[in-house]
Design a protein around this motif. Structure first.
Motif, PDB file in Angstrom:
ATOM      1  N   LEU A 299       0.872  -1.136   0.146  1.00  0.00           N
ATOM      2  CA  LEU A 299      -0.012   0.049  -0.133  1.00  0.00           C
ATOM      3  C   LEU A 299       0.959   1.152   0.084  1.00  0.00           C
ATOM      4  CD1 LEU A 299      -2.401  -1.046   2.850  1.00  0.00           C
ATOM      5  CD2 LEU A 299      -2.761  -1.557   0.330  1.00  0.00           C
ATOM      6  N   VAL A 300       0.426   2.032  -0.897  1.00  0.00           N
ATOM      7  CA  VAL A 300       1.340   3.474  -0.955  1.00  0.00           C
ATOM      8  C   VAL A 300       0.374   4.639  -0.823  1.00  0.00           C
ATOM      9  CG1 VAL A 300       3.239   4.472  -2.101  1.00  0.00           C
ATOM     10  CG2 VAL A 300       2.875   2.042  -2.480  1.00  0.00           C
ATOM     11  N   PHE A 301       0.842   5.293  -0.020  1.00  0.00           N
ATOM     12  CA  PHE A 301      -0.113   6.366   0.539  1.00  0.00           C
ATOM     13  C   PHE A 301       0.598   7.745   0.248  1.00  0.00           C
ATOM     14  CE2 PHE A 301      -1.068   3.121   3.588  1.00  0.00           C
ATOM     15  CZ  PHE A 301      -2.302   2.928   3.530  1.00  0.00           C
ATOM     16  N   PHE A 302      -0.234   8.695  -0.403  1.00  0.00           N
ATOM     17  CA  PHE A 302       0.367   9.907  -0.989  1.00  0.00           C
ATOM     18  C   PHE A 302      -0.453  11.029  -0.528  1.00  0.00           C
ATOM     19  CE2 PHE A 302       1.099   6.659  -4.385  1.00  0.00           C
ATOM     20  CZ  PHE A 302       2.517   6.982  -4.456  1.00  0.00           C
ATOM     21  N   ASP A 303       0.168  11.881   0.220  1.00  0.00           N
ATOM     22  CA  ASP A 303      -0.350  13.340   0.441  1.00  0.00           C
ATOM     23  C   ASP A 303      -0.498  14.106  -0.749  1.00  0.00           C
ATOM     24  OD1 ASP A 303      -1.093  15.849   1.870  1.00  0.00           O
ATOM     25  OD2 ASP A 303       0.969  16.491   1.232  1.00  0.00           O
ATOM     26  N   MET A 304      -1.412  15.143  -0.921  1.00  0.00           N
ATOM     27  CA  MET A 304      -1.595  15.850  -2.067  1.00  0.00           C
ATOM     28  C   MET A 304      -0.895  17.049  -2.272  1.00  0.00           C
ATOM     29  SD  MET A 304      -3.862  13.955  -4.146  1.00  0.00           S
ATOM     30  CE  MET A 304      -4.399  15.247  -5.194  1.00  0.00           C
ATOM     31  N   ASP A 305      -1.446  18.005  -1.351  1.00  0.00           N
ATOM     32  CA  ASP A 305      -0.705  19.317  -1.757  1.00  0.00           C
ATOM     33  C   ASP A 305       0.697  19.434  -1.122  1.00  0.00           C
ATOM     34  OD1 ASP A 305      -3.109  21.215  -2.518  1.00  0.00           O
ATOM     35  OD2 ASP A 305      -3.967  20.104  -0.942  1.00  0.00           O
ATOM     36  N   GLY A 306       1.614  19.830  -2.153  1.00  0.00           N
ATOM     37  CA  GLY A 306       3.129  19.867  -1.963  1.00  0.00           C
ATOM     38  C   GLY A 306       3.547  18.431  -2.009  1.00  0.00           C
ATOM     39  N   THR A 307       3.016  17.307  -2.372  1.00  0.00           N
ATOM     40  CA  THR A 307       3.603  16.102  -2.575  1.00  0.00           C
ATOM     41  C   THR A 307       3.151  15.643  -3.769  1.00  0.00           C
ATOM     42  OG1 THR A 307       3.328  15.725  -0.404  1.00  0.00           O
ATOM     43  CG2 THR A 307       3.446  13.900  -1.742  1.00  0.00           C
ATOM     44  N   LEU A 308       2.058  15.282  -3.994  1.00  0.00           N
ATOM     45  CA  LEU A 308       1.490  14.461  -5.418  1.00  0.00           C
ATOM     46  C   LEU A 308       1.290  15.694  -6.337  1.00  0.00           C
ATOM     47  CD1 LEU A 308       1.109  11.572  -6.437  1.00  0.00           C
ATOM     48  CD2 LEU A 308      -1.357  12.004  -6.159  1.00  0.00           C
ATOM     49  N   LEU A 309       0.853  16.941  -5.944  1.00  0.00           N
ATOM     50  CA  LEU A 309       0.476  17.992  -6.775  1.00  0.00           C
ATOM     51  C   LEU A 309       1.715  18.852  -7.007  1.00  0.00           C
ATOM     52  CD1 LEU A 309      -2.991  18.967  -5.475  1.00  0.00           C
ATOM     53  CD2 LEU A 309      -2.272  17.535  -7.100  1.00  0.00           C
ATOM     54  N   SER A 310       1.824  19.450  -8.027  1.00  0.00           N
ATOM     55  CA  SER A 310       2.980  20.354  -8.145  1.00  0.00           C
ATOM     56  C   SER A 310       2.601  21.892  -7.428  1.00  0.00           C
ATOM     57  CB  SER A 310       3.274  20.617  -9.730  1.00  0.00           C
ATOM     58  OG  SER A 310       2.065  21.012 -10.386  1.00  0.00           O
ATOM     59  N   SER A 311       3.361  22.704  -7.622  1.00  0.00           N
ATOM     60  CA  SER A 311       3.226  24.058  -6.924  1.00  0.00           C
ATOM     61  C   SER A 311       1.964  24.562  -7.489  1.00  0.00           C
ATOM     62  CB  SER A 311       4.369  24.878  -6.936  1.00  0.00           C
ATOM     63  OG  SER A 311       5.657  24.352  -6.493  1.00  0.00           O
ATOM     64  N   ASN A 312       1.802  24.390  -8.808  1.00  0.00           N
ATOM     65  CA  ASN A 312       0.492  25.101  -9.326  1.00  0.00           C
ATOM     66  C   ASN A 312      -0.918  24.327  -9.141  1.00  0.00           C
ATOM     67  OD1 ASN A 312       1.203  23.211 -11.122  1.00  0.00           O
ATOM     68  ND2 ASN A 312       1.307  24.637 -12.907  1.00  0.00           N
ATOM     69  N   SER A 313      -0.649  23.200  -8.227  1.00  0.00           N
ATOM     70  CA  SER A 313      -1.853  22.325  -8.078  1.00  0.00           C
ATOM     71  C   SER A 313      -2.355  21.481  -9.251  1.00  0.00           C
ATOM     72  CB  SER A 313      -3.138  23.053  -7.432  1.00  0.00           C
ATOM     73  OG  SER A 313      -2.769  23.768  -6.176  1.00  0.00           O
ATOM     74  N   THR A 314      -1.264  20.986  -9.874  1.00  0.00           N
ATOM     75  CA  THR A 314      -1.640  19.928 -10.980  1.00  0.00           C
ATOM     76  C   THR A 314      -0.684  18.790 -10.936  1.00  0.00           C
ATOM     77  OG1 THR A 314       0.240  20.723 -12.420  1.00  0.00           O
ATOM     78  CG2 THR A 314      -2.104  21.823 -12.753  1.00  0.00           C
ATOM     79  N   ILE A 315      -1.236  17.609 -11.383  1.00  0.00           N
ATOM     80  CA  ILE A 315      -0.336  16.409 -11.365  1.00  0.00           C
ATOM     81  C   ILE A 315       0.348  16.280 -12.918  1.00  0.00           C
ATOM     82  CG2 ILE A 315      -0.185  13.914 -11.439  1.00  0.00           C
ATOM     83  CD1 ILE A 315      -2.470  13.958  -9.450  1.00  0.00           C
ATOM     84  N   VAL A 316       1.521  16.303 -12.762  1.00  0.00           N
ATOM     85  CA  VAL A 316       2.404  16.494 -14.232  1.00  0.00           C
ATOM     86  C   VAL A 316       2.306  15.085 -14.676  1.00  0.00           C
ATOM     87  CG1 VAL A 316       3.896  18.313 -13.516  1.00  0.00           C
ATOM     88  CG2 VAL A 316       4.605  15.861 -13.022  1.00  0.00           C
ATOM     89  N   PRO A 317       2.468  14.934 -15.976  1.00  0.00           N
ATOM     90  CA  PRO A 317       2.056  13.577 -16.649  1.00  0.00           C
ATOM     91  C   PRO A 317       3.279  12.471 -16.150  1.00  0.00           C
ATOM     92  CG  PRO A 317       1.997  15.335 -18.084  1.00  0.00           C
ATOM     93  CD  PRO A 317       2.644  16.168 -16.982  1.00  0.00           C
ATOM     94  N   GLU A 318       4.315  12.904 -15.842  1.00  0.00           N
ATOM     95  CA  GLU A 318       5.332  11.769 -15.493  1.00  0.00           C
ATOM     96  C   GLU A 318       5.110  11.172 -14.201  1.00  0.00           C
ATOM     97  OE1 GLU A 318       7.767  14.862 -17.800  1.00  0.00           O
ATOM     98  OE2 GLU A 318       6.092  14.908 -16.450  1.00  0.00           O
ATOM     99  N   VAL A 319       4.312  12.024 -13.183  1.00  0.00           N
ATOM    100  CA  VAL A 319       3.948  11.600 -12.082  1.00  0.00           C
ATOM    101  C   VAL A 319       2.658  10.723 -12.126  1.00  0.00           C
ATOM    102  CG1 VAL A 319       2.950  12.278 -10.037  1.00  0.00           C
ATOM    103  CG2 VAL A 319       4.789  13.411 -10.473  1.00  0.00           C
ATOM    104  N   SER A 320       1.587  11.147 -13.013  1.00  0.00           N
ATOM    105  CA  SER A 320       0.622  10.335 -13.172  1.00  0.00           C
ATOM    106  C   SER A 320       0.725   8.871 -14.024  1.00  0.00           C
ATOM    107  CB  SER A 320      -0.567  11.155 -14.108  1.00  0.00           C
ATOM    108  OG  SER A 320      -0.103  11.501 -15.268  1.00  0.00           O
TER     109      SER A 320
END
Length: 256
Positions: free
Chosen positions: A7-28
């Motif tokens: 199981l892999v848990f991800f915080d959103m803001d400042g973690t999974l999301l970039s500074s402009n609050s998006t998920i970049v393609p490489e991360v998705s």
């Protein structure tokens, strides 16, 4: 029967999301590969579930520990839904009004704010989220899983006033509040117990409300952009959220 690797848990803001609050393609792409490799990616956030549905869809994530552990879904099925009593919401609202603070009422479907003020407008602009409805009596007729204090100065005064709640200072002007004993870490343990998931666990985070995640997982990874406390508690520090820290961390762990 399907074998779950971890199981892999991800915080959103400042973690999974970039500074402009998006998920970049490489991360998705990395999250989808993580899932294809037999791991279960799980969002673990202070946000409400409905706020992050689009991000979950982008990454093909089906599980979430939201509102600091108050509302949990595993592979699309509700596991837990803890609500704050209406009378307690009313007392916190009165105290917030006495300080000229703004109170947000959150459940897994919607948000309402006590007031529309420049302070609340700037808060939602900063997290790139739509401005919610304004209804200071929302809590009287709708369930509330989490409260959000938008304050001119986030401090520990709320925690002293309301010992029946757990407060997490999430920014200079924001405080999350949930029922006592609630946290991301408690949400993770509840999910594991109810779904009987005895597999290795990992967590990525950057802030104070991620500390309880790190308390309960086997492997903790802090973002380089994270604060001092989270970095000190981590097993290792990956790159920043804007420099593919998630991808690099998953690669180092050999999960992708």
């Amino acid at each position: 029967m399907r074998k779950i690797r971890s199981l892999v848990f991800f915080d959103m803001d400042g973690t999974l999301l970039s500074s402009n609050s998006t998920i970049v393609p490489e991360v998705s792409d990395a999250i989808r590969q993580l899932k294809a490799n037999g791991n279960i990616p799980i969002i673990c956030t202070g946000r409400a579930a409905f706020e992050v549905r689009q991000f979950m869809k982008e990454c093909q994530i089906d599980s979430i520990v939201s509102m600091n552990g108050q509302y949990i879904e595993f592979e699309g099925q509700v596991v837990s839904n803890r609500e704050i009593p209406a009378d307690l919401c009313g007392r916190v609202l009165s105290y917030a009004q006495s300080r000229n603070d703004i109170l947000g009422f959150y459940n897994y479907q919607e948000i309402a704010l006590s007031e529309d003020q420049p302070l609340s407008r700037s808060f939602y602009q900063n997290i790139a989220a739509p401005f919610p409805q304004v209804d200071n009596e929302f809590y009287k007729t709708a369930p509330v899983n989490q409260l959000l204090v938008i304050s001119h100065h986030a401090d520990r005064e709320y925690a002293q006033q309301f010992p029946e709640l757990e407060f997490f200072i999430t920014g200079e002007k924001s405080i999350d509040a949930v029922l006592k004993g609630g946290s991301k870490g408690k949400g993770i343990k509840s999910l594991q117990a109810k779904e009987q998931l005895d597999v290795p666990t990992y967590a990525f985070g950057d802030g104070n409300n991620d500390l309880t995640m790190f308390d309960v997982v086997d492997h903790s990874i802090a973002m380089k952009n994270g604060n001092k406390k989270i970095k000190e508690k981590a097993n290792f520090i990956t790159d920043t959220n804007d420099n593919l820290g998630i991808v690099k961390g998953l690669q180092k762990l050999k999960l992708i």
